[in-house]
Motif scaffolding. Structure first.
Motif, PDB file in Angstrom:
ATOM      1  N   ALA A   2       0.835  -1.193   0.000  1.00  0.00           N
ATOM      2  CA  ALA A   2       0.000   0.000   0.000  1.00  0.00           C
ATOM      3  C   ALA A   2       0.872   1.247   0.000  1.00  0.00           C
ATOM      4  O   ALA A   2       1.903   1.304   0.648  1.00  0.00           O
ATOM      5  N   SER A   3       0.446   2.263  -0.746  1.00  0.00           N
ATOM      6  CA  SER A   3       1.192   3.506  -0.818  1.00  0.00           C
ATOM      7  C   SER A   3       1.036   4.290   0.470  1.00  0.00           C
ATOM      8  O   SER A   3       0.045   4.137   1.189  1.00  0.00           O
ATOM      9  N   LYS A   5       0.250   7.370   0.817  1.00  0.00           N
ATOM     10  CA  LYS A   5      -0.953   8.203   0.755  1.00  0.00           C
ATOM     11  C   LYS A   5      -2.196   7.407   1.155  1.00  0.00           C
ATOM     12  O   LYS A   5      -3.073   7.887   1.858  1.00  0.00           O
ATOM     13  N   PHE A   6      -2.253   6.149   0.678  1.00  0.00           N
ATOM     14  CA  PHE A   6      -3.405   5.315   1.020  1.00  0.00           C
ATOM     15  C   PHE A   6      -3.452   5.012   2.511  1.00  0.00           C
ATOM     16  O   PHE A   6      -4.496   5.108   3.149  1.00  0.00           O
ATOM     17  N   THR A   8      -2.233   6.696   4.886  1.00  0.00           N
ATOM     18  CA  THR A   8      -2.557   7.911   5.623  1.00  0.00           C
ATOM     19  C   THR A   8      -4.051   8.187   5.581  1.00  0.00           C
ATOM     20  O   THR A   8      -4.646   8.628   6.568  1.00  0.00           O
ATOM     21  N   ALA A   9      -4.678   7.927   4.432  1.00  0.00           N
ATOM     22  CA  ALA A   9      -6.106   8.218   4.282  1.00  0.00           C
ATOM     23  C   ALA A   9      -6.993   7.169   4.936  1.00  0.00           C
ATOM     24  O   ALA A   9      -8.179   7.405   5.168  1.00  0.00           O
ATOM     25  N   PRO A 218      -6.251  14.628   2.386  1.00  0.00           N
ATOM     26  CA  PRO A 218      -5.936  13.337   1.765  1.00  0.00           C
ATOM     27  C   PRO A 218      -6.267  13.357   0.277  1.00  0.00           C
ATOM     28  O   PRO A 218      -7.097  14.139  -0.184  1.00  0.00           O
ATOM     29  N   SER A 219      -5.628  12.481  -0.478  1.00  0.00           N
ATOM     30  CA  SER A 219      -5.885  12.415  -1.913  1.00  0.00           C
ATOM     31  C   SER A 219      -7.248  11.786  -2.180  1.00  0.00           C
ATOM     32  O   SER A 219      -7.735  10.957  -1.410  1.00  0.00           O
ATOM     33  N   GLU A 221      -7.895   9.709  -4.538  1.00  0.00           N
ATOM     34  CA  GLU A 221      -7.647   8.285  -4.804  1.00  0.00           C
ATOM     35  C   GLU A 221      -7.602   7.489  -3.504  1.00  0.00           C
ATOM     36  O   GLU A 221      -8.202   6.413  -3.387  1.00  0.00           O
ATOM     37  N   GLY A 222      -6.893   8.011  -2.497  1.00  0.00           N
ATOM     38  CA  GLY A 222      -6.780   7.311  -1.224  1.00  0.00           C
ATOM     39  C   GLY A 222      -8.098   7.233  -0.487  1.00  0.00           C
ATOM     40  O   GLY A 222      -8.441   6.205   0.098  1.00  0.00           O
ATOM     41  N   ASP A 226     -10.097   3.737   0.399  1.00  0.00           N
ATOM     42  CA  ASP A 226     -10.493   3.459   1.777  1.00  0.00           C
ATOM     43  C   ASP A 226     -11.990   3.190   1.867  1.00  0.00           C
ATOM     44  O   ASP A 226     -12.431   2.232   2.504  1.00  0.00           O
TER      45      ASP A 226
END
Length: 416
Positions: A2-3, A5-6, A8-9, A218-219, A221-222, A226
């Motif tokens: 998982a990235s 950003k993901f 984090t979100a 948050p992005s 995408e993320g 989620d």
């Protein structure tokens, strides 16, 4: 892997799942399997599929604009937030009572408490209220992640073990006929599957709050990744609970109990019969943990939404907005808990009928809120590059049409 950003979100989507895996799953899905076998499996799947865009738009709108759906409703005029406020008071006021009642029943079973159900309800409400006021969003998100992981793993294992006992007939001969009583239950089942449509509002508010907790936006995408994990995860769990009810209760001709403590004991028996007696304490704590988390997430979302509605309808913001919101949150939470307790104290009757009433209300209000969500996503506040794909908008229109059709059919059956 998982990235960053993901990771984090990650959080608001799992809070959505925590709010969903409660009455609609532990109670309604299990009852559906116990009474109808696999006869209502298609209802569970269809309800999750047609409602997906409306629920997704809550997280999507917040990630794209930094605003909650309540603010988007206000952009549509006075009526949408006023109607939302009325729904929150009526439908979700009953929901607070229903969730507290189910959780209190599990508390009595797990801890063997020799107290009245209302005393157990008071304990649940007091604990939930104290946690939310003291811990806030930060601890709510972290507790929810832990408890959802425990219940998900244990439920998946139990479901795999019960599969050989399931009658795989499309509509078992032992299931009741499709009559008025059955149709009313179908409405109740679909109404809160995966949860009440107001939870799309909650998801948008949690996404905004997550950004504040992180200190950064948050992005998109993320946020959507989620949300998808939380949403489709709840759909899978709903199917699991239906299979557990079908494999253990329906095949064994066990009729679902009509009281919260007795039904909680039956839920514990599902896991005991599939995993063994050793698992009862573990699963008991897991079920209690997740129902308590459902109470926390549902109560938190309800209170945040109601405070946001009041704020959206105010002509002028408060000078100390942050301080005002904290005080309003605590006062609103206390008010809803007291009202829900009084509702149970004076009108507590059959457990099944009480839950059916709450979930049927959600069935009728879902298409209206889904329509508002669709309108908001089409608004000018959403940047062109962050708008949903055309297929999602078509999916949303089809879902709204189907929900309206089902709601009209429900009203026709009730009043004719």
């Amino acid at each position: 892997m998982a990235s960053p950003k993901f990771m984090t979100a990650l959080g608001p989507g799992l809070l959505f799942a925590g709010a969903a895996v409660g009455t609609s799953h532990l109670v309604q899905s299990t009852r559906a399997g116990a009474v109808f076998g696999l006869g209502l499996l298609a209802v569970v799947i269809l309800a999750n599929v047609i409602k997906y865009p409306a629920f997704r738009f809550g997280a999507h709108y917040a990630a794209a604009t930094g605003r909650s759906l309540v603010a988007g409703y206000r952009d549509l005029g006075w009526f949408p937030p006023l109607l939302l406020g009325a729904i929150l008071i009526l439908a979700d006021g009953f929901a607070v009572a229903a969730l507290s009642l189910v959780t209190a029943g599990i508390v009595k079973v797990v801890f063997g408490l020799e107290v009245s159900i209302l005393t157990a309800v008071a304990l649940v409400m007091a604990a939930a209220g104290a946690f939310l006021i003291i811990g806030g969003y930060h601890w709510l998100e972290r507790l929810n992640k832990l408890f959802m992981a425990v219940l998900t793993v244990s439920t998946l294992i139990a479901t795999v073990l019960v599969l050989p006992k399931v009658d795989w007939s499309f509509y078992p001969a032992s299931a009741p006929p499709i009559d008025m009583k059955a149709m009313l239950f179908v409405a109740a089942l679909a109404g809160w599957m995966p949860t009440a449509m107001e939870s799309s509002i909650f998801a948008s508010l949690w996404t905004v709050e997550k950004a504040k907790d992180m200190g950064t936006k948050p992005s998109l995408e993320g946020v959507l990744a989620d949300f998808n994990i939380g949403y489709w995860g709840t759909a899978i769990l709903a199917i699991c609970f239906l299979l557990l009810g079908a494999g253990i209760m329906h095949s064994g001709a066990v009729e679902p109990a009509d009281t919260a403590p007795a039904f909680a004991a039956q839920i514990m028996a599902l896991y005991r019969d599939t995993l063994g007696a050793w698992a009862v304490p573990v699963i008991g704590i897991a079920a209690l943990s997740v129902m308590f988390t459902t109470c926390l997430t549902a109560f938190d979302g309800l209170v945040r939404a109601f405070v946001a509605v009041v704020g959206a309808l105010r002509a002028q913001p408060q000078p100390d907005q942050s301080g005002y919101e904290k005080k309003a949150y605590a006062a609103t939470l206390l008010g809803f808990l007291v009202a829900a307790f009084l509702l149970l104290y004076f009108f507590l009757g059959g457990f099944k009928g009480f839950v059916d009433f709450v979930t049927s209300l959600a069935f009728l209000t879902a298409p209206v809120l889904a329509f508002f969500n669709h309108r908001v996503m089409m608004g000018s506040s959403v940047p062109d590059g962050d708008r949903p794909a055309p297929y999602l908008m078509h999916w949303s229109r089809a879902g709204i049409a189907l929900m309206l059709l089902f709601a009209a059919g429900y009203l026709f059956l009730v009043f004719t």
